[in-house]
Design a protein around this motif. Sequence first.
Motif, PDB file in Angstrom:
ATOM      1  N   VAL A   1       0.833  -1.202   0.000  1.00  0.00           N
ATOM      2  CA  VAL A   1       0.000   0.000   0.000  1.00  0.00           C
ATOM      3  C   VAL A   1       0.868   1.253   0.000  1.00  0.00           C
ATOM      4  O   VAL A   1       0.647   2.186  -0.790  1.00  0.00           O
ATOM      5  CB  VAL A   1      -0.952  -0.005   1.214  1.00  0.00           C
ATOM      6  CG1 VAL A   1      -1.663   1.345   1.341  1.00  0.00           C
ATOM      7  CG2 VAL A   1      -1.962  -1.135   1.088  1.00  0.00           C
ATOM      8  N   ARG A   2       1.836   1.291   0.879  1.00  0.00           N
ATOM      9  CA  ARG A   2       2.702   2.472   1.005  1.00  0.00           C
ATOM     10  C   ARG A   2       3.417   2.779  -0.319  1.00  0.00           C
ATOM     11  O   ARG A   2       3.454   3.922  -0.787  1.00  0.00           O
ATOM     12  CB  ARG A   2       3.701   2.239   2.124  1.00  0.00           C
ATOM     13  CG  ARG A   2       4.575   3.443   2.451  1.00  0.00           C
ATOM     14  CD  ARG A   2       5.359   3.199   3.726  1.00  0.00           C
ATOM     15  NE  ARG A   2       6.138   1.964   3.664  1.00  0.00           N
ATOM     16  CZ  ARG A   2       5.882   0.868   4.377  1.00  0.00           C
ATOM     17  NH1 ARG A   2       4.855   0.856   5.222  1.00  0.00           N
ATOM     18  NH2 ARG A   2       6.645  -0.212   4.274  1.00  0.00           N
TER      19      ARG A   2
ATOM     20  N   LEU B   1      -4.967   1.621   6.322  1.00  0.00           N
ATOM     21  CA  LEU B   1      -5.127   3.074   6.445  1.00  0.00           C
ATOM     22  C   LEU B   1      -3.856   3.722   6.975  1.00  0.00           C
ATOM     23  O   LEU B   1      -3.477   4.816   6.526  1.00  0.00           O
ATOM     24  CB  LEU B   1      -6.307   3.389   7.365  1.00  0.00           C
ATOM     25  CG  LEU B   1      -7.693   2.973   6.856  1.00  0.00           C
ATOM     26  CD1 LEU B   1      -8.750   3.283   7.905  1.00  0.00           C
ATOM     27  CD2 LEU B   1      -8.018   3.679   5.543  1.00  0.00           C
ATOM     28  N   ALA B   2      -3.193   3.059   7.906  1.00  0.00           N
ATOM     29  CA  ALA B   2      -1.942   3.599   8.440  1.00  0.00           C
ATOM     30  C   ALA B   2      -0.873   3.668   7.356  1.00  0.00           C
ATOM     31  O   ALA B   2      -0.105   4.645   7.278  1.00  0.00           O
ATOM     32  CB  ALA B   2      -1.466   2.743   9.610  1.00  0.00           C
ATOM     33  N   ALA B   3      -0.811   2.640   6.491  1.00  0.00           N
ATOM     34  CA  ALA B   3       0.161   2.645   5.403  1.00  0.00           C
ATOM     35  C   ALA B   3      -0.145   3.747   4.395  1.00  0.00           C
ATOM     36  O   ALA B   3       0.770   4.409   3.880  1.00  0.00           O
ATOM     37  CB  ALA B   3       0.175   1.278   4.717  1.00  0.00           C
TER      38      ALA B   3
ATOM     39  N   ALA C   1       2.246   7.033   3.285  1.00  0.00           N
ATOM     40  CA  ALA C   1       2.505   7.561   1.948  1.00  0.00           C
ATOM     41  C   ALA C   1       2.140   9.032   1.865  1.00  0.00           C
ATOM     42  O   ALA C   1       2.845   9.832   1.237  1.00  0.00           O
ATOM     43  CB  ALA C   1       1.728   6.755   0.910  1.00  0.00           C
ATOM     44  N   ALA C   2       1.031   9.405   2.511  1.00  0.00           N
ATOM     45  CA  ALA C   2       0.611  10.805   2.517  1.00  0.00           C
ATOM     46  C   ALA C   2       1.564  11.674   3.327  1.00  0.00           C
ATOM     47  O   ALA C   2       1.835  12.825   2.959  1.00  0.00           O
ATOM     48  CB  ALA C   2      -0.808  10.916   3.062  1.00  0.00           C
ATOM     49  N   ALA C   3       2.060  11.129   4.441  1.00  0.00           N
ATOM     50  CA  ALA C   3       2.970  11.898   5.297  1.00  0.00           C
ATOM     51  C   ALA C   3       4.235  12.286   4.552  1.00  0.00           C
ATOM     52  O   ALA C   3       4.822  13.352   4.810  1.00  0.00           O
ATOM     53  CB  ALA C   3       3.308  11.087   6.548  1.00  0.00           C
TER      54      ALA C   3
ATOM     55  N   ILE D   1     -13.764   1.370   9.836  1.00  0.00           N
ATOM     56  CA  ILE D   1     -12.886   2.528   9.952  1.00  0.00           C
ATOM     57  C   ILE D   1     -13.209   3.266  11.247  1.00  0.00           C
ATOM     58  O   ILE D   1     -14.293   3.082  11.810  1.00  0.00           O
ATOM     59  CB  ILE D   1     -13.036   3.476   8.742  1.00  0.00           C
ATOM     60  CG1 ILE D   1     -14.428   4.120   8.723  1.00  0.00           C
ATOM     61  CG2 ILE D   1     -12.762   2.737   7.433  1.00  0.00           C
ATOM     62  CD1 ILE D   1     -14.566   5.229   7.691  1.00  0.00           C
ATOM     63  N   PRO D   2     -12.297   4.075  11.773  1.00  0.00           N
ATOM     64  CA  PRO D   2     -12.582   4.841  12.988  1.00  0.00           C
ATOM     65  C   PRO D   2     -13.849   5.674  12.819  1.00  0.00           C
ATOM     66  O   PRO D   2     -14.087   6.258  11.754  1.00  0.00           O
ATOM     67  CB  PRO D   2     -11.342   5.723  13.151  1.00  0.00           C
ATOM     68  CG  PRO D   2     -10.247   4.947  12.477  1.00  0.00           C
ATOM     69  CD  PRO D   2     -10.902   4.265  11.310  1.00  0.00           C
TER      70      PRO D   2
END
Length: 503
Positions: A301-302, A331-333, A337-339, A357-358
């Motif tokens: 994903v990342r 979602l964390a991965a 990528a977004a970070a 999802i949260p």
Amino acid sequence: MASGDLTHLQEGAVIPFGGDRFTTVPAELAEAFRPGDHLHVVQTTGALLHVPAAVRDAVREQVDAAVAAFEQLRAAGAEPVHAFYAAFADALADDGTWARIVEANEADVERAESLGRSTTRLRVSDRMREDMIEGLRGWAAHVLNAPAADVVSRVEHDDWVVETVAAPLGVIAFVFEGRPNVFADAAGVLATGNTAVLRIGGDALATAQAIQDHALRPALEGSGLPDGAVRLIPVRERSAGWALFSDARLALAVVRGSGTAVTELSSVARQSGIPVSSHGTGGAWLIADRTADPQRLAGVVRNSLDRKVCNTLNVAAVVRDRAAELVPLLLAAADEAAAARGGVARVHVVDGSESWIPTDDLTRTIEVRRAEGTVTEPRATLLDVDRIGTEWEWEETPELSLVVVDDTDEAVQLFNTYSPQFVATLISEDPDAHARFRESVNAPFVGDGFTRWADGQYALHQPELGLSNWQNGRLLGRAGILTGADLTTRQTFAHHESADQHR
């Protein structure tokens, strides 16, 4: 029945299309149309495409040059073509030449930004420069190592022989989105004896002209190849693409881009009797089954969200049995990528999958960097399942869709029904699952890891002219990757030993 030249259009005039539908001429088109102009009708939508005579004349001039060059190129032999590729690569490797190209590109980027357009694929970079040079040097080696006659088959009779050999197609037309590296890609057609006419998106025209003037044309001249071997249409008007794809002298029309533009261009080519290879809607799908390795999923994903191109991860499907574990990891991965781009990922959740999802993801907002600027949007929004195939054209904020499914079979069914049928990857530790996946998924590009491998130069060491999806059926190109090496037809040659041969 009367016939004649179309010299004017009347407001409100009925224009039939699609066999049983019609549209009418709007006032602005009626006012703009002049004698000598052309009108094309898209048979699937009824769109009326106006080509002014001046644009048509400018395009015809470039095709004239390419037709003449094709006749000369057939007798040129391999050495001048090799010299052209080497000289083109050397020019791009020259820092002074590259500085001129960068200067033109900066002007293109500034203009595009002022119009609120995307610049992610427009900006030249050192990596783009290196890839162009590598691709051209690869074609130079290909030309030297290619056999004098590419024999496809040979049938021997008692006293005569029939050989089928590869032969060049002719003039290949390309309409590309605003990517400045298209010259290195399209120049590959010369390796198989073809010539090319290019229409690049208006946002990249100045960059393309700089590459043409400072690298391409000097390479053609220095190698003794005709100036018309690769031609750029020097106008920004969208109608130049329609004019190009309606010239019946073309052997093949290749269009890269997405959405309405590809539909219109493909329609014009087909109605003009020209074979067309469309490279349109993209977006890769990832499916994680009940045996998926969590760390492998996170890495895929990342790395599949590193930038927005056609093979970027667009839809992720996770089986219900592992959703509680894998969705947060996914979602964390995506956020990792977004970070790397200074933000948080944007997520579209298929209606019915939101419980994984949260709870605050549907209400909290994030900053999303679009082509028109930074805007505030929800972290997650609900998505109808019939819109799951939407390709998210993001700029700096990675964006993807998420769906939770019962099993891999359901995910494959969603892919085959709603996706553009392009890139599909399965994260699974089960060999039998991979075998079933390859047999059932309707995609030209199938993998078991990160999605961004689908690229001609990266995968095959040949700059691609385009990647074909299967949304509208199987298209031209080896494994869906169209390169210069694929652009051949067949010539059948017979050698007769006896003058008395007869039937």
